[in-house]
Design a protein around this motif. Sequence first.
Motif, mmCIF file in Angstrom:
data_model
loop_
_atom_site.group_PDB
_atom_site.id
_atom_site.type_symbol
_atom_site.label_atom_id
_atom_site.label_comp_id
_atom_site.label_asym_id
_atom_site.label_seq_id
_atom_site.Cartn_x
_atom_site.Cartn_y
_atom_site.Cartn_z
ATOM 1 N N ILE A 45 38.578 51.865 40.507
ATOM 2 C CA ILE A 45 39.056 51.214 41.736
ATOM 3 C C ILE A 45 40.145 52.079 42.359
ATOM 4 O O ILE A 45 41.173 52.350 41.724
ATOM 5 N N THR A 46 39.937 52.515 43.614
ATOM 6 C CA THR A 46 41.049 53.128 44.344
ATOM 7 C C THR A 46 41.732 51.984 45.097
ATOM 8 O O THR A 46 41.074 51.032 45.512
ATOM 9 N N GLY A 47 43.062 52.059 45.226
ATOM 10 C CA GLY A 47 43.775 50.945 45.872
ATOM 11 C C GLY A 47 43.958 49.774 44.930
ATOM 12 O O GLY A 47 44.060 48.624 45.359
ATOM 13 N N VAL A 48 44.039 50.067 43.614
ATOM 14 C CA VAL A 48 44.112 48.977 42.617
ATOM 15 C C VAL A 48 45.422 48.193 42.710
ATOM 16 O O VAL A 48 45.481 47.031 42.300
ATOM 17 N N THR A 49 46.485 48.813 43.260
ATOM 18 C CA THR A 49 47.767 48.102 43.351
ATOM 19 C C THR A 49 47.824 47.164 44.560
ATOM 20 O O THR A 49 48.787 46.415 44.723
ATOM 21 N N GLY A 50 46.802 47.195 45.401
ATOM 22 C CA GLY A 50 46.811 46.357 46.608
ATOM 23 C C GLY A 50 46.335 44.936 46.331
ATOM 24 O O GLY A 50 45.994 44.588 45.195
ATOM 25 N N GLN A 51 46.302 44.147 47.401
ATOM 26 C CA GLN A 51 45.847 42.748 47.261
ATOM 27 C C GLN A 51 44.449 42.687 46.618
ATOM 28 O O GLN A 51 44.250 42.074 45.570
ATOM 29 N N ASP A 52 43.485 43.333 47.255
ATOM 30 C CA ASP A 52 42.092 43.231 46.783
ATOM 31 C C ASP A 52 41.895 43.949 45.455
ATOM 32 O O ASP A 52 41.175 43.449 44.573
ATOM 33 N N GLY A 53 42.538 45.117 45.315
ATOM 34 C CA GLY A 53 42.369 45.899 44.088
ATOM 35 C C GLY A 53 42.789 45.112 42.866
ATOM 36 O O GLY A 53 42.107 45.150 41.825
ATOM 37 N N SER A 54 43.890 44.366 42.976
ATOM 38 C CA SER A 54 44.380 43.621 41.809
ATOM 39 C C SER A 54 43.421 42.479 41.456
ATOM 40 O O SER A 54 43.108 42.256 40.289
ATOM 41 N N TYR A 55 42.913 41.766 42.479
ATOM 42 C CA TYR A 55 41.945 40.683 42.182
ATOM 43 C C TYR A 55 40.639 41.251 41.631
ATOM 44 O O TYR A 55 40.036 40.678 40.723
ATOM 45 N N LEU A 56 40.210 42.377 42.191
ATOM 46 C CA LEU A 56 38.944 42.962 41.742
ATOM 47 C C LEU A 56 39.062 43.437 40.293
ATOM 48 O O LEU A 56 38.139 43.248 39.491
ATOM 49 N N ALA A 57 40.192 44.043 39.949
ATOM 50 C CA ALA A 57 40.394 44.510 38.562
ATOM 51 C C ALA A 57 40.296 43.310 37.609
ATOM 52 O O ALA A 57 39.615 43.380 36.574
ATOM 53 N N GLU A 58 40.932 42.195 37.962
ATOM 54 C CA GLU A 58 40.871 40.995 37.105
ATOM 55 C C GLU A 58 39.426 40.509 36.989
ATOM 56 O O GLU A 58 38.955 40.173 35.903
ATOM 57 N N PHE A 59 38.736 40.480 38.125
ATOM 58 C CA PHE A 59 37.345 40.008 38.157
ATOM 59 C C PHE A 59 36.451 40.872 37.256
ATOM 60 O O PHE A 59 35.670 40.362 36.462
ATOM 61 N N LEU A 60 36.592 42.191 37.356
ATOM 62 C CA LEU A 60 35.723 43.094 36.584
ATOM 63 C C LEU A 60 36.061 43.051 35.090
ATOM 64 O O LEU A 60 35.162 43.140 34.246
ATOM 65 N N LEU A 61 37.348 42.895 34.771
ATOM 66 C CA LEU A 61 37.719 42.779 33.352
ATOM 67 C C LEU A 61 37.092 41.518 32.762
ATOM 68 O O LEU A 61 36.561 41.528 31.647
ATOM 69 N N GLU A 62 37.111 40.431 33.550
ATOM 70 C CA GLU A 62 36.474 39.184 33.078
ATOM 71 C C GLU A 62 34.977 39.363 32.880
ATOM 72 O O GLU A 62 34.374 38.726 32.025
ATOM 73 N N LYS A 63 34.370 40.235 33.665
ATOM 74 C CA LYS A 63 32.917 40.501 33.542
ATOM 75 C C LYS A 63 32.625 41.451 32.384
ATOM 76 O O LYS A 63 31.479 41.820 32.166
ATOM 77 N N GLY A 64 33.668 41.955 31.702
ATOM 78 C CA GLY A 64 33.448 42.806 30.535
ATOM 79 C C GLY A 64 33.484 44.304 30.817
ATOM 80 O O GLY A 64 33.152 45.108 29.950
ATOM 81 N N TYR A 65 33.873 44.702 32.028
ATOM 82 C CA TYR A 65 33.927 46.134 32.384
ATOM 83 C C TYR A 65 35.123 46.826 31.731
ATOM 84 O O TYR A 65 36.142 46.193 31.433
ATOM 85 N N GLU A 66 35.004 48.162 31.591
ATOM 86 C CA GLU A 66 36.187 48.998 31.375
ATOM 87 C C GLU A 66 36.636 49.371 32.790
ATOM 88 O O GLU A 66 35.833 49.881 33.579
ATOM 89 N N VAL A 67 37.904 49.106 33.109
ATOM 90 C CA VAL A 67 38.358 49.286 34.494
ATOM 91 C C VAL A 67 39.415 50.389 34.576
ATOM 92 O O VAL A 67 40.400 50.380 33.832
ATOM 93 N N HIS A 68 39.180 51.340 35.487
ATOM 94 C CA HIS A 68 40.138 52.417 35.742
ATOM 95 C C HIS A 68 40.666 52.245 37.163
ATOM 96 O O HIS A 68 39.892 51.975 38.084
ATOM 97 N N GLY A 69 41.962 52.411 37.325
ATOM 98 C CA GLY A 69 42.544 52.268 38.663
ATOM 99 C C GLY A 69 43.348 53.505 39.017
ATOM 100 O O GLY A 69 43.943 54.152 38.141
ATOM 101 N N ILE A 70 43.342 53.838 40.306
ATOM 102 C CA ILE A 70 44.156 54.971 40.771
ATOM 103 C C ILE A 70 45.434 54.427 41.391
ATOM 104 O O ILE A 70 45.385 53.548 42.267
#
Length: 359
Positions: free
Chosen positions: A6-31
């Motif tokens: 995820i680029t923009g992981v510190t933003g509004q959408d990036g933070s929600y998306l990271a939580e969503f993908l972690l719940e789905k079982g992904y390994e999540v990398h953020g810039i």
Amino acid sequence: MKKALITGVTGQDGSYLAEFLLEKGYEVHGIIRRSSSYNQERLEDIMSKEEAEALKGHQRFYLHYGDVTDALNITKIIGDIRPDEIYNLAAQSHVRVSFDMPGYTLDTDAKGTLNILEAVRILGLSEKTKIYQASTSELFGKVQEVPQKETTPFYPRSPYGVAKLYGFWITKNYRESYNMFAANGILFNHESERRGETFVTRKITLAAARIAQGKQKKLCLGNLDSLRDWGYAKDYVECMWLILQHDKPEDFVIATGEMHSVREFTELAFKNAGIELKWTGKGIEEKGINKKTGEVIVEVDSKFFRPAEVDQLLGNPTKAKTLLGWNPTKTSFNELIKKMIISDMKKVNNEQKIKKSFD
Ligand code: NAP
Ligand code: G4F
């Protein structure tokens, strides 16, 4: 385990998306960008959960320093991770600010998108890596049709809109030229408790909370007549993921299909904070008055007007509803405002406590 970047992981959408993908079982990398001050507040929940997981050897969330304008760095990160999915959310995302910083907005929102697509292509990942591009209803700008759908012609009205137009077309071009799974989500405005404090909704809910708690006297706004299709950010990140799970790469309008004015948002936000407003005057002289006390608490200030305005945005989410099974009205306009006010009432209350502890 699928890997997402995820680029923009510190933003509004990036933070929600990271939580969503972690719940789905992904390994999540953020810039994340290097900053002299702390910029990871929206990731604090994830970080505290991840700390415990990492101690057990189950770390699934990783942060990398980077900037989408730096092609070398972006290519290295993508090459090291070899992600299954990239969500390009990084942007100078403030429309008003894009008039002050058109060059930087171009570098980040247009060239940054190209850097990601080109990295995937030259690294030979075109068949493996799916790419989501954060496109925007600002592409419709001076709207050519109401409501706006995927086939509505674009007419951007700001340096931000024009830079995002390049991002939209280069994404489509790489899809058509190199057979890449690259898709645009044309998202209409979406807000939340984590919205940046200078976007109009959050500026209003924070001010309503501060005025209700006696910490601020007045709220100054720009164009009260502006109309937007406002949804809830947490519902919208689900759609980003759904777009990449669709059987073929396509572009989707994501919106609620409801439109409200800035004036209406202001009225409801204050109501939820316990203050009834009445309006007097017109144009620059318009004022919002506290019905109970007679005090002027909302004023218009021309410094918040834009050189060119997008007067109205209303999306038609039929395609996303039909093909992705997405529910655009999961969170109503009223519920959205209530969530933001509840959160800001708490935040302002805590601000008082923090301040008192230094007195
Ligand atoms: P946001 O809160 O402003 O977040 C933007 C993110 O991009 C932040 O993490 C920011 O990092 C990062 N960023 C900015 N410039 C960068 C650069 N040069 N390199 C790397 N990262 C950079 O935006 P948002 O509301 O979450 O929106 C996410 C995306 O969707 C954006 O592309 C936006 O344009 C688009 N969009 C938003 C909406 C909406 O209503 N929210 C609607 C349509 C489209 P820092 O934290 O370090 O600043
Ligand atoms: O909250 P805004 O700044 O959002 P805007 O310009 O619609 O852009 C947001 O949504 C886009 C999707 O359509 C995204 F692509 C973009 O990244 C961003 O997230 O302003 C909304 C409206 C405008 O018409 C503005 O003129 O509210 C009006 N407004 C009135 N007073 C104000 C103010 N906007 C701001 N920021 N501050 C004011 O005081």
